[in-house]
Design an enzyme around this catalytic site. Structure first.
Site, PDB file in Angstrom:
ATOM      1  N   LYS A  58     -11.977  -0.421   6.219  1.00 16.09           N
ATOM      2  CA  LYS A  58     -12.492  -1.158   5.061  1.00 16.09           C
ATOM      3  C   LYS A  58     -13.617  -2.096   5.504  1.00 16.09           C
ATOM      4  O   LYS A  58     -14.692  -1.640   5.813  1.00 16.09           O
ATOM      5  CB  LYS A  58     -11.329  -1.898   4.367  1.00 16.09           C
ATOM      6  CG  LYS A  58     -10.106  -0.998   4.106  1.00 16.09           C
ATOM      7  CD  LYS A  58     -10.380   0.105   3.111  1.00 16.09           C
ATOM      8  CE  LYS A  58      -9.335   1.201   3.091  1.00 16.09           C
ATOM      9  NZ  LYS A  58      -7.965   0.792   2.863  1.00 16.09           N
TER      10      LYS A  58
ATOM     11  N   ASP B 295       0.038  -6.830   6.159  1.00 12.27           N
ATOM     12  CA  ASP B 295      -1.177  -6.033   5.964  1.00 12.27           C
ATOM     13  C   ASP B 295      -2.227  -6.994   5.410  1.00 12.27           C
ATOM     14  O   ASP B 295      -2.152  -7.417   4.261  1.00 12.27           O
ATOM     15  CB  ASP B 295      -0.904  -4.871   5.004  1.00 12.27           C
ATOM     16  CG  ASP B 295      -2.092  -3.917   4.904  1.00 12.27           C
ATOM     17  OD1 ASP B 295      -3.240  -4.379   5.058  1.00 12.27           O
ATOM     18  OD2 ASP B 295      -1.859  -2.718   4.659  1.00 12.27           O
TER      19      ASP B 295
ATOM     20  N   TYR C 257       0.859  -1.190   0.000  1.00 16.10           N
ATOM     21  CA  TYR C 257       0.000   0.000   0.000  1.00 16.10           C
ATOM     22  C   TYR C 257       0.895   1.239   0.000  1.00 16.10           C
ATOM     23  O   TYR C 257       1.760   1.385   0.867  1.00 16.10           O
ATOM     24  CB  TYR C 257      -0.870  -0.066   1.255  1.00 16.10           C
ATOM     25  CG  TYR C 257      -1.775   1.099   1.521  1.00 16.10           C
ATOM     26  CD1 TYR C 257      -2.824   1.393   0.664  1.00 16.10           C
ATOM     27  CD2 TYR C 257      -1.613   1.881   2.658  1.00 16.10           C
ATOM     28  CE1 TYR C 257      -3.680   2.457   0.942  1.00 16.10           C
ATOM     29  CE2 TYR C 257      -2.469   2.930   2.948  1.00 16.10           C
ATOM     30  CZ  TYR C 257      -3.496   3.219   2.072  1.00 16.10           C
ATOM     31  OH  TYR C 257      -4.341   4.266   2.338  1.00 16.10           O
TER      32      TYR C 257
END
Ligand SMILES: *Cc1c(COP(=O)(O)O)cnc(C)c1O
Length: 399
Positions: free
Chosen positions: A215, A190, A118
């Site tokens: 999320k 992650d 990310y």
């Protein structure tokens, strides 16, 4: 159910899906009401000076934990499974990534970071970790056990993210973990895409499992929150570092995250099914050069995904057959159910254009056409496909 060792033993016999409905609440501590109340709290009073001096109380101070934070931590711990020794809550997913890294790294250490991470996590490594004398080497996400060749005597941590952000490479995490542990390094992951429901990270050799709760945990695009789950080897470092840095989360956000967790399994099942249906439909379209969804047999990481994951969430990417950028934009602009916006994991569908060229240093990004990331929400699949058809009509009209 009271939170006792006996209760934990009972919960451990249940599936994670059932645990999510039971953990983090104790109705008869709260007049029988089903949900744990929201404690808006900073100061905590002690009955006497003696009690204050001896810090004789279950809770100490708002930042250090309330029944609300305990409830969410308990539910997340139950979601992560038996290997989880503790959870830290953070104000965002990015803060969870940075807090996990700061928990294990110190000056002079070396970090191995997947090139598919990310992007804001990459920026944290390059701009902040570098200030403290921590060296970072980016590696090809497909490296597997060959990561052994990159281990240095001071390699303290290996960071994985699977599938990769935007590009969806699947990593061989058991193989990478085995090498990392043989060299005395910690493995950080992650795990936002799969959640512990579809990838039990701690059981697969990860030491610190990170999620952006913004999320799927929140699930309604109305909360920013993050969490790090630790195994027995890392829980002290994690808790000490988060506590010392003064990181904590607002009570309403914790409540929203806990509320989201109750329906996580049901929502994910729909995201999975709808996203696979949309991905298969897209794969058959002449305008689409490739679909980057690990659940499709055509995906290069499909075999490892099938071995290690028990499901796929609603996020994947597509590569369009080469067209000018204006035509790709016309496709996006014509969509009415897919909103154009960052983040994902809510009930609504999203689509964004992206380009990894500038955010890869160990691998080359050459997908073969314009790339778009899709989040498939909880809408009816037929309606979503009709929306995408509108997009392709606009794309054709723009050529
Ligand atoms: C969104 C995201 C984050 C950051 O989460 P925030 O809550 O937005 O800070 C971290 N990792 C991944 C994979 C993400 O998609």
């Amino acid at each position: 159910m009271k939170r006792t060792p006996e209760r934990d033993a009972t919960l451990s016999k249940l599936t994670p899906r059932t645990r999510l409905t039971v953990a983090g609440r104790d109705p008869f501590d709260h007049h029988g009401y089903v949900n744990t109340p929201v404690y808006h709290a900073s100061t905590l009073l002690y009955p006497t000076a003696e009690d204050f001096l001896a810090r004789r109380s279950r809770y100490k101070y708002g930042r250090r934990g309330t029944p609300t934070s305990e409830a969410l931590e308990d539910a997340l711990r139950q979601l992560e499974g038996e290997a989880c020794a503790g959870v830290a809550l953070l104000p965002s997913g990015l803060a969870a990534c940075s807090a996990a890294l700061l928990a294990v790294l110190r000056a002079g250490d070396h970090l191995l970071m997947t090139d598919s991470v990310y992007d804001p996590t990459r920026v944290f490594c390059d701009r902040i970790l570098s200030r403290y004398g921590i060296a970072v080497t980016y590696y090809d996400p497909h490296i597997g056990a060959d990561i052994a060749a990159l281990m240095q005597p001071n390699t303290r941590a290996v960071f994985v993210e699977s599938p990769g952000s935007l590009s969806f490479e699947i990593q061989d995490i058991p193989a990478i973990s085995a090498v990392a542990h043989a060299h005395g390094a910690r493995v950080l992951m992650d795990n936002t895409w799969a959640t512990p429901l579809y990838f039990p990270a701690l059981a697969r050799g990860v030491d610190l499992a990170i999620q952006s709760g913004t999320k799927y945990i929140g699930g309604h695009s109305d909360v920013m929150i993050g969490a790090v789950a630790a195994n027995a080897d890392t829980v002290r470092d994690l808790k000490e570092s988060v506590f010392t840095m003064g990181l904590c989360v607002g009570p309403d956000d914790m409540y929203l995250a806990l509320r989201g967790l109750r329906t996580l399994a049901a929502r994910l099942a729909v995201h999975q099914e709808s996203a696979l249906a949309v991905a298969r439909w897209l794969a058959a379209r002449p305008e689409v050069h490739a679909v980057l969804h690990p659940g499709l047999e055509s995906h290069p990481g499909h075999a490892i995904w099938k071995r290690d994951f028990s499901g796929a969430s609603g996020l994947f990417s597509i590569v369009l057959a080469p067209v000018p950028a204006a035509a790709a934009n016309a496709f996006l602009n014509a969509l009415t159910l897919f909103g154009i916006g960052a983040s994902w994991g809510g009930y609504e569908s999203l689509a964004i254009p992206f380009d990894c060229t500038a955010i890869r240093t160990a691998t080359r990004w050459a997908p073969g056409g314009p790339t778009i990331r899709l989040h498939v929400g909880l809408e009816d699949v037929g309606d979503l496909i009709a929306d995408l058809e509108r997009g392709f009509a606009a794309l054709a009209a723009a050529l």
